[in-house]
Design an enzyme around this catalytic site. Structure first.
Site, PDB file in Angstrom:
ATOM      1  N   LYS A  10       0.852  -1.193   0.000  1.00  0.00           N
ATOM      2  CA  LYS A  10       0.000   0.000   0.000  1.00  0.00           C
ATOM      3  C   LYS A  10       0.886   1.241   0.000  1.00  0.00           C
ATOM      4  CE  LYS A  10       0.849   1.501   4.383  1.00  0.00           C
ATOM      5  NZ  LYS A  10       1.369   2.857   4.726  1.00  0.00           N
ATOM      6  N   ASP A 137      -2.846  -1.030   9.852  1.00  0.00           N
ATOM      7  CA  ASP A 137      -2.900  -1.100   8.393  1.00  0.00           C
ATOM      8  C   ASP A 137      -3.621  -2.339   7.871  1.00  0.00           C
ATOM      9  OD1 ASP A 137      -1.672   1.283   7.663  1.00  0.00           O
ATOM     10  OD2 ASP A 137       0.347   0.437   7.688  1.00  0.00           O
TER      11      ASP A 137
END
Length: 292
Positions: A10, A137
């Site tokens: 990401k 996350d």
């Protein structure tokens, strides 16, 4: 029976933290996207043993509770199938300690795989809630598509596809500790980001507005610890990236280019300054085979 899950890295197109919760956890407002640099996570469920076994192709990675994929399997066992053993093999491609969520991506892949293997029929929102107990996350990595991320990381609002672009990633040799960076935050002095404008730019497919409004409020803090981040960012812009910034708490820097030829030039130029450079595109997990 086994499942192989792709676990994309990401990046944070926008990152802000408005305040700190009473338990010490930051409140987040972030725009994140998955990119087509990914680990591959093979997950098997077996009744012949009840533990969790993790193997990786990188000898320096932990294979016990310090590995987030291990934690994800343990959490799912505790909640749903304590009698079922879990075997995990991870093929690493995402750089470690890079600010790109590699460990969280692996954990999210385990959650998705066990949801399928054990036919739990949990929604992505339910998996994200479980994932938050592992790392902030993990909820985004469960979704792995462009999204507005708020709360402590568990509130994921998909916002549609990004404008067409290429992304150059560069990780310096040195690493930084996320807890160290978070402890240095002074909320009274923090330069906050207008994350809403970034969301609007993506929804409108307005590339120019996106490039103008992106930002990472942690970048100023990380640069004081690791000046190489700013040097790498300046080099990216010098070589032709239309915008460049740090992802997460660092140290990886990424640059965006609207044309492949320009991205290729930035990529080739950076390889003389940095060992770990990647040329990637945004991707969505629900179309991972087609786009990643």
């Amino acid at each position: 029976m086994e499942i192989i899950e792709k676990a994309p890295a990401k990046i944070n197109l926008s990152l802000d933290t408005p305040f700190r919760h009473l338990d010490g956890a930051p409140e987040w407002r972030m725009v994140m996207t998955a990119v087509d640099l990914a680990d591959y996570v093979q997950v098997k469920s077996a009744a012949r043993f009840t533990g969790v076994k993790v193997e990786t192709d990188k000898g320096f990675l932990p294979q016990d509770y310090h590995n987030l994929a291990y934690q994800a399997a343990k959490k799912m066992q505790q909640l749903f199938a304590g009698h079922q053993g879990v075997q995990i093999r991870i093929r690493k491609r995402i750089p470690v300690a890079a600010g790109m969520g590699g460990g969280s991506a692996d954990a999210a892949a385990v959650l998705r795989a066990l949801n399928k293997l054990w036919r739990l029929k949990l929604s992505r929102a339910q998996l994200a809630e479980i994932g938050l107990e592992i790392d902030s996350d993990v909820p985004f990595c469960v979704y792995s598509e462009p999204a507005l991320v708020t709360g402590k990381g568990e509130k994921i609002l998909p916002i549609g596809e990004l404008p067409a672009m290429w992304i150059v990633l560069a990780k310096p040799k040195a690493s930084v500790s996320t807890p160290t960076i978070l402890k240095k935050i002074s909320y009274a002095q923090l330069a906050h980001q207008d994350v809403t404008r970034v969301v609007e730019a993506i929804k409108q497919k307005d590339e120019e507005l996106l490039f103008q409004t992106m930002g990472n409020t942690l970048e100023e803090i990380t640069v004081t610890v690791l000046p190489e981040v700013k040097k790498l960012k300046d080099k990216m812009l010098e070589f032709g990236a239309e915008v460049a910034q740090m992802t997460g708490s660092g140290p990886t820097v990424f640059g965006l280019c609207s044309r492949y030829s320009r991205a290729q030039h930035v990529y080739n130029s950076l390889k003389g300054f940095c060992d770990e450079v990647y040329l990637v595109r945004p991707c969505k997990l629900d179309s991972v085979e087609a786009e990643c």
